[in-house]
Every structure is written in C-alpha cells, then in structure tokens.
Design a protein around this motif. Structure first.
Motif, PDB file in Angstrom:
ATOM      1  N   GLY A 162       0.839  -1.184   0.000  1.00 36.73           N
ATOM      2  CA  GLY A 162       0.000   0.000   0.000  1.00 36.73           C
ATOM      3  C   GLY A 162       0.878   1.239   0.000  1.00 36.73           C
ATOM      4  O   GLY A 162       1.863   1.301   0.720  1.00 36.73           O
ATOM      5  N   GLY A 163       0.538   2.222  -0.825  1.00 39.02           N
ATOM      6  CA  GLY A 163       1.393   3.399  -0.963  1.00 39.02           C
ATOM      7  C   GLY A 163       2.179   3.317  -2.252  1.00 39.02           C
ATOM      8  O   GLY A 163       1.644   2.975  -3.304  1.00 39.02           O
ATOM      9  N   HIS A 164       3.468   3.616  -2.180  1.00 35.82           N
ATOM     10  CA  HIS A 164       4.304   3.698  -3.376  1.00 35.82           C
ATOM     11  C   HIS A 164       5.311   2.547  -3.429  1.00 35.82           C
ATOM     12  O   HIS A 164       6.379   2.615  -2.817  1.00 35.82           O
ATOM     13  CB  HIS A 164       5.042   5.035  -3.407  1.00 35.82           C
ATOM     14  N   PRO A 165       5.000   1.466  -4.161  1.00 35.58           N
ATOM     15  CA  PRO A 165       5.911   0.324  -4.254  1.00 35.58           C
ATOM     16  C   PRO A 165       6.990   0.477  -5.311  1.00 35.58           C
ATOM     17  O   PRO A 165       7.757  -0.445  -5.549  1.00 35.58           O
ATOM     18  CB  PRO A 165       4.957  -0.825  -4.626  1.00 35.58           C
ATOM     19  N   LEU A 244      -1.694   6.144 -11.142  1.00 35.38           N
ATOM     20  CA  LEU A 244      -0.516   6.923 -11.541  1.00 35.38           C
ATOM     21  C   LEU A 244       0.590   6.089 -12.184  1.00 35.38           C
ATOM     22  O   LEU A 244       1.734   6.540 -12.250  1.00 35.38           O
ATOM     23  CB  LEU A 244       0.046   7.716 -10.357  1.00 35.38           C
ATOM     24  N   ARG A 245       0.267   4.907 -12.679  1.00 35.60           N
ATOM     25  CA  ARG A 245       1.274   4.117 -13.379  1.00 35.60           C
ATOM     26  C   ARG A 245       1.790   4.847 -14.608  1.00 35.60           C
ATOM     27  O   ARG A 245       2.965   4.754 -14.955  1.00 35.60           O
ATOM     28  CB  ARG A 245       0.684   2.767 -13.783  1.00 35.60           C
ATOM     29  N   SER A 246       0.908   5.569 -15.275  1.00 31.93           N
ATOM     30  CA  SER A 246       1.297   6.265 -16.500  1.00 31.93           C
ATOM     31  C   SER A 246       2.281   7.396 -16.234  1.00 31.93           C
ATOM     32  O   SER A 246       2.942   7.887 -17.146  1.00 31.93           O
ATOM     33  CB  SER A 246       0.059   6.829 -17.205  1.00 31.93           C
ATOM     34  N   LEU A 247       2.401   7.806 -14.968  1.00 34.92           N
ATOM     35  CA  LEU A 247       3.351   8.852 -14.595  1.00 34.92           C
ATOM     36  C   LEU A 247       4.621   8.260 -13.997  1.00 34.92           C
ATOM     37  O   LEU A 247       5.464   8.978 -13.469  1.00 34.92           O
ATOM     38  CB  LEU A 247       2.730   9.817 -13.575  1.00 34.92           C
ATOM     39  N   ASN A 248       4.757   6.907 -14.071  1.00 37.26           N
ATOM     40  CA  ASN A 248       5.887   6.208 -13.440  1.00 37.26           C
ATOM     41  C   ASN A 248       5.957   6.511 -11.948  1.00 37.26           C
ATOM     42  O   ASN A 248       7.038   6.648 -11.383  1.00 37.26           O
ATOM     43  CB  ASN A 248       7.203   6.582 -14.122  1.00 37.26           C
ATOM     44  N   ASP A 249       4.787   6.616 -11.331  1.00 37.20           N
ATOM     45  CA  ASP A 249       4.688   6.912  -9.898  1.00 37.20           C
ATOM     46  C   ASP A 249       3.580   6.045  -9.296  1.00 37.20           C
ATOM     47  O   ASP A 249       2.652   6.545  -8.660  1.00 37.20           O
ATOM     48  CB  ASP A 249       4.384   8.402  -9.693  1.00 37.20           C
ATOM     49  N   THR A 250       3.686   4.722  -9.514  1.00 36.40           N
ATOM     50  CA  THR A 250       2.628   3.805  -9.092  1.00 36.40           C
ATOM     51  C   THR A 250       2.274   3.995  -7.623  1.00 36.40           C
ATOM     52  O   THR A 250       3.149   4.061  -6.753  1.00 36.40           O
ATOM     53  CB  THR A 250       3.058   2.348  -9.336  1.00 36.40           C
ATOM     54  N   TRP A 251       0.973   4.057  -7.377  1.00 36.91           N
ATOM     55  CA  TRP A 251       0.465   4.298  -6.027  1.00 36.91           C
ATOM     56  C   TRP A 251      -0.665   3.304  -5.793  1.00 36.91           C
ATOM     57  O   TRP A 251      -1.682   3.322  -6.491  1.00 36.91           O
ATOM     58  CB  TRP A 251      -0.046   5.734  -5.933  1.00 36.91           C
ATOM     59  N   ARG A 252      -0.492   2.389  -4.829  1.00 31.77           N
ATOM     60  CA  ARG A 252      -1.539   1.407  -4.535  1.00 31.77           C
ATOM     61  C   ARG A 252      -2.419   1.968  -3.430  1.00 31.77           C
ATOM     62  O   ARG A 252      -1.927   2.320  -2.345  1.00 31.77           O
ATOM     63  CB  ARG A 252      -0.939   0.063  -4.135  1.00 31.77           C
ATOM     64  N   VAL A 253      -3.718   2.027  -3.712  1.00 33.25           N
ATOM     65  CA  VAL A 253      -4.636   2.769  -2.846  1.00 33.25           C
ATOM     66  C   VAL A 253      -5.974   2.043  -2.700  1.00 33.25           C
ATOM     67  O   VAL A 253      -6.278   1.092  -3.425  1.00 33.25           O
ATOM     68  CB  VAL A 253      -4.898   4.179  -3.429  1.00 33.25           C
ATOM     69  N   LEU A 254      -6.776   2.519  -1.761  1.00 35.12           N
ATOM     70  CA  LEU A 254      -8.128   2.021  -1.579  1.00 35.12           C
ATOM     71  C   LEU A 254      -8.926   2.209  -2.867  1.00 35.12           C
ATOM     72  O   LEU A 254      -8.885   3.275  -3.492  1.00 35.12           O
ATOM     73  CB  LEU A 254      -8.813   2.784  -0.431  1.00 35.12           C
ATOM     74  N   ASP A 255      -9.648   1.170  -3.265  1.00 32.99           N
ATOM     75  CA  ASP A 255     -10.515   1.256  -4.436  1.00 32.99           C
ATOM     76  C   ASP A 255     -11.759   2.050  -4.045  1.00 32.99           C
ATOM     77  O   ASP A 255     -12.684   1.523  -3.428  1.00 32.99           O
ATOM     78  CB  ASP A 255     -10.899  -0.156  -4.901  1.00 32.99           C
ATOM     79  N   ASN A 256     -11.756   3.330  -4.384  1.00 33.97           N
ATOM     80  CA  ASN A 256     -12.906   4.187  -4.076  1.00 33.97           C
ATOM     81  C   ASN A 256     -13.169   5.124  -5.258  1.00 33.97           C
ATOM     82  O   ASN A 256     -12.494   5.051  -6.300  1.00 33.97           O
ATOM     83  CB  ASN A 256     -12.684   4.966  -2.769  1.00 33.97           C
ATOM     84  N   VAL A 300      -6.478   7.112  -0.505  1.00 36.11           N
ATOM     85  CA  VAL A 300      -6.033   6.488   0.741  1.00 36.11           C
ATOM     86  C   VAL A 300      -5.068   5.358   0.407  1.00 36.11           C
ATOM     87  O   VAL A 300      -5.440   4.394  -0.268  1.00 36.11           O
ATOM     88  CB  VAL A 300      -7.222   5.913   1.531  1.00 36.11           C
ATOM     89  N   SER A 301      -3.820   5.461   0.851  1.00 29.98           N
ATOM     90  CA  SER A 301      -2.857   4.389   0.615  1.00 29.98           C
ATOM     91  C   SER A 301      -3.341   3.107   1.277  1.00 29.98           C
ATOM     92  O   SER A 301      -3.644   3.091   2.470  1.00 29.98           O
ATOM     93  CB  SER A 301      -1.477   4.766   1.173  1.00 29.98           C
ATOM     94  N   LEU A 302      -3.398   2.017   0.496  1.00 29.25           N
ATOM     95  CA  LEU A 302      -3.871   0.744   1.025  1.00 29.25           C
ATOM     96  C   LEU A 302      -3.495  -0.364   0.059  1.00 29.25           C
ATOM     97  O   LEU A 302      -3.621  -0.207  -1.152  1.00 29.25           O
ATOM     98  CB  LEU A 302      -5.395   0.754   1.211  1.00 29.25           C
ATOM     99  N   GLY A 303      -3.021  -1.480   0.600  1.00 34.12           N
ATOM    100  CA  GLY A 303      -2.733  -2.651  -0.205  1.00 34.12           C
ATOM    101  C   GLY A 303      -3.767  -3.734   0.044  1.00 34.12           C
ATOM    102  O   GLY A 303      -4.659  -3.586   0.891  1.00 34.12           O
ATOM    103  N   PRO A 304      -3.682  -4.865  -0.652  1.00 31.18           N
ATOM    104  CA  PRO A 304      -4.655  -5.940  -0.478  1.00 31.18           C
ATOM    105  C   PRO A 304      -4.663  -6.533   0.920  1.00 31.18           C
ATOM    106  O   PRO A 304      -5.635  -7.199   1.299  1.00 31.18           O
ATOM    107  CB  PRO A 304      -4.229  -6.973  -1.525  1.00 31.18           C
ATOM    108  N   ALA A 305      -3.602  -6.298   1.708  1.00 29.68           N
ATOM    109  CA  ALA A 305      -3.606  -6.766   3.094  1.00 29.68           C
ATOM    110  C   ALA A 305      -4.736  -6.145   3.887  1.00 29.68           C
ATOM    111  O   ALA A 305      -5.132  -6.668   4.936  1.00 29.68           O
ATOM    112  CB  ALA A 305      -2.269  -6.457   3.765  1.00 29.68           C
ATOM    113  N   GLY A 306      -5.284  -5.032   3.384  1.00 32.74           N
ATOM    114  CA  GLY A 306      -6.449  -4.437   4.036  1.00 32.74           C
ATOM    115  C   GLY A 306      -7.622  -5.396   4.085  1.00 32.74           C
ATOM    116  O   GLY A 306      -8.499  -5.278   4.941  1.00 32.74           O
TER     117      GLY A 306
END
Length: 342
Positions: A162-165, A244-256, A300-306
C-alpha cells in the motif's frame, strides 16, 4: 521460531536476526504511515512486542514532531520505538530531513526506517548519533545498494505494498526469495502481508520478519474517521487498485470513487501530477476522508492486506492475532515436516 518456546505473550517466541537487532519479541514492523504514523498506534504496537515507526513527515512543524516523540516515550514507558524518514524525489520536500534526525536522536530515538530515495545522506548522521537504520526499498538492486551504504537491515517490498511500491513488478515473496540469495544483512519483506500465516511463510522462506501497514488501518489508535475503518473492515482482497502508473509513480490505494476518477483521467491522457488538481493531494484526504469520514472523497494508501482487516480493534490485539496465527501455522508446518521424515 523456537520449537521449545510457548505462545505466551511475555516471551519472545520468534528468534530472528531482526528480533535480536531491535530487542523485540515479534519480528513485525509497523512501517511509516503518512499522516497516520503517530504516537498512539506506534506505542500500541511497541507495547505489544513489535516495533513501530513514527512518521516524521506527518507533522507540520519540528515542535509538533518533538512533542509526539515525547508522548510516545511516555506511552511506551521508555521502551524503544522508531522514526520513519521518507525522502521524496522532489528535493525541495527533503529540507527537514536532517532536522528530523537531529530531533529524534535528541529525544533518545535510536531506531530509524528510511524510505523513498537512497538513504546515503542518512547513514552517517544516524550512526554518529548511535542509531541504526532499516532501509525500505522495492528491488534487490536497491537493497544491495543500501547494504553497501552500511544500513543495519533492509525491508524489501513487493508490488502489493500500500502506498508507493516503485516500478517493481515482483511480489513480496518473489522479491524476498531473490534477495535472500544476495543480501547478507537482516532482511524483512512487505506488501500484501496481513495474516499470521504469511508471517510464518516469510520466516520459512528465510527472512527475518515482515513490515506491515495496511493491516493496521483499522486499529482504534489510528487517527481516522470510523467510517473509513468500517469501509476497510468490510472489504475483501480486492480492496485496492493502482493509480498513476502512466506517470511512473505507481500508487496502490483504496478502491474508491476518487481513485477510479484518477484512473479515468489517466485513461484520457492526463500525464502530470498538477493536472489532477487536489484529487491526489494528502491535504484533501486528511480533510475529507480522515477527518470528514467520506471514504470516497480522497486517495487512501492501502494494499490488499487491508482485506485481512476484518474488525476495528486495538493495535495490540492485531499484533496478538498475527502472532497467534503465525505460531499456529508454524506448528502445522513443523508437524508436516516431522511426519514426512518419520
């Protein structure tokens, strides 16, 4: 994991290099959490036998940061806790990094977690102050660089974080398996880890522990609106998406709704952070989500561990459940090995 140890909470039942390095019972790290990694949740994790990191970047001033360090020391009754120093790719956002370290050392902190850019500038002042540094990074290449720079341990995260991997496309366990072939210092893995079974699996892999964040988003001590915690507690393993993958700044977040709007704008060709307006700003998330309670209004930064976060409960209880699950899984694994060799 010591086969002779029992599961009693007062005992250190996981004997790893990380546990020895930090003098903790359980090799679980609560990593830095932007805006949320403050004394309440960090102290609760530390008091439960693990290690947590107050996130320096969460505070508007050095005075507020210092006050929270002092509060944490009171809450932990002197037990050691850590500080996260995250370095941004934007140099203008790193102006307080040296001051964060100075303040933390002055307040007796000796355990640090770094993330973001290279920890090169952090190693010398932390070591000069008698501290140790764990660097969190997304690739084996970065882990080896951190090892060469003299950090005491490495936290290697996978694409599930979750966040920036980062640009890494490997899972936590694949990343860790490759790292164990080359990294010599204590190594922990993170990304998508939210259950005791996964902790046992990480130890069986040969790592020295895990770093977590998303699993603790439902902790009672986390300073967010209850509505967000209820949203996460009701979610499953599909609770997060990447933006934000297209900006080379992948951010994993809550699906909302906010995250899906970012994805829509990306699909239409938006290619700069500024073009998203306030949609991706932490100030919006703080105001509308963390304080306002609208779980769809910000990122909201969040990974599947949520998806493992099934109840709003104290952070100490979360640690307890993780340890019990890891211990049970370890006993099952030991039993299978014994039967196989019988």
């Amino acid at each position: 994991m010591s086969p002779a140890a029992s599961g009693h909470a007062a005992e250190r039942i996981f004997q790893t290099r990380l546990a020895a390095l930090l003098d903790i019972r359980y090799p679980i790290l609560l990593g830095g959490m932007q805006l949320l990694g403050t004394s309440d949740v960090v102290a609760a994790v530390v008091n439960a036998g693990a290690m947590g990191f107050i996130t320096a970047r969460s505070f508007p001033t050095l005075e507020a940061f210092r006050a929270d360090l002092r509060r944490c020391r009171t809450l932990t009754r002197g037990r050691p806790f850590g500080v996260n120093v995250t370095l941004s790719a934007r140099e203008d956002r790193n102006q307080l990094a040296a001051a964060w370290i100075d303040v933390a050392l002055d307040e007796g902190v000796r355990v640090f977690e770094s993330a973001g850019m290279s920890p090169e500038r952090l190693v010398a002042p932390i070591h000069a102050g008698g501290g140790l540094l764990i660097h969190k990074c997304p690739s084996v290449r970065h882990a080896l660089t951190a090892q060469r720079l003299g950090v005491e341990a490495v936290a290697l995260v996978g694409l599930e974080e979750g966040g920036h991997p980062g640009a890494n496309q490997l899972s936590a366990f694949v990343n860790g398996a490759f790292a164990l072939e080359r990294v010599e210092i204590p190594l922990v893995i993170g990304g998508g880890i939210g259950s005791g079974r996964q902790i046992a699996a990480a130890l069986a892999l040969g790592t020295d522990g895990v770093v977590m964040g998303s699993r603790f988003m439902v902790a009672t001590e986390i300073a967010t609106h209850r509505a967000l915690k209820e949203r996460i507690a009701a979610a499953d393993e599909h609770c997060s998406i990447a933006i934000l993958r297209s900006l080379n700044d992948t951010w994993r977040v809550l699906d909302n709704a906010a995250a899906r709007e970012v994805q829509r704008l990306e699909a239409e060709g938006t290619r700069s952070h500024a073009a998203f307006g306030d949609l991706i700003l932490s100030s919006r998330t703080q105001e509308r989500v963390y304080l306002g309670g609208d779980a769809d209004a910000g990122i909201v930064s969040l990974g599947p561990a949520g998806g493992f976060a099934d109840a709003i409960e104290p952070a100490g209880k979360i640690v307890e459940r993780l340890v019990e699950g890891a211990w049970a899984a370890g006993e099952v694994m030991t039993g299978r090995v014994e039967r196989a060799w019988a």
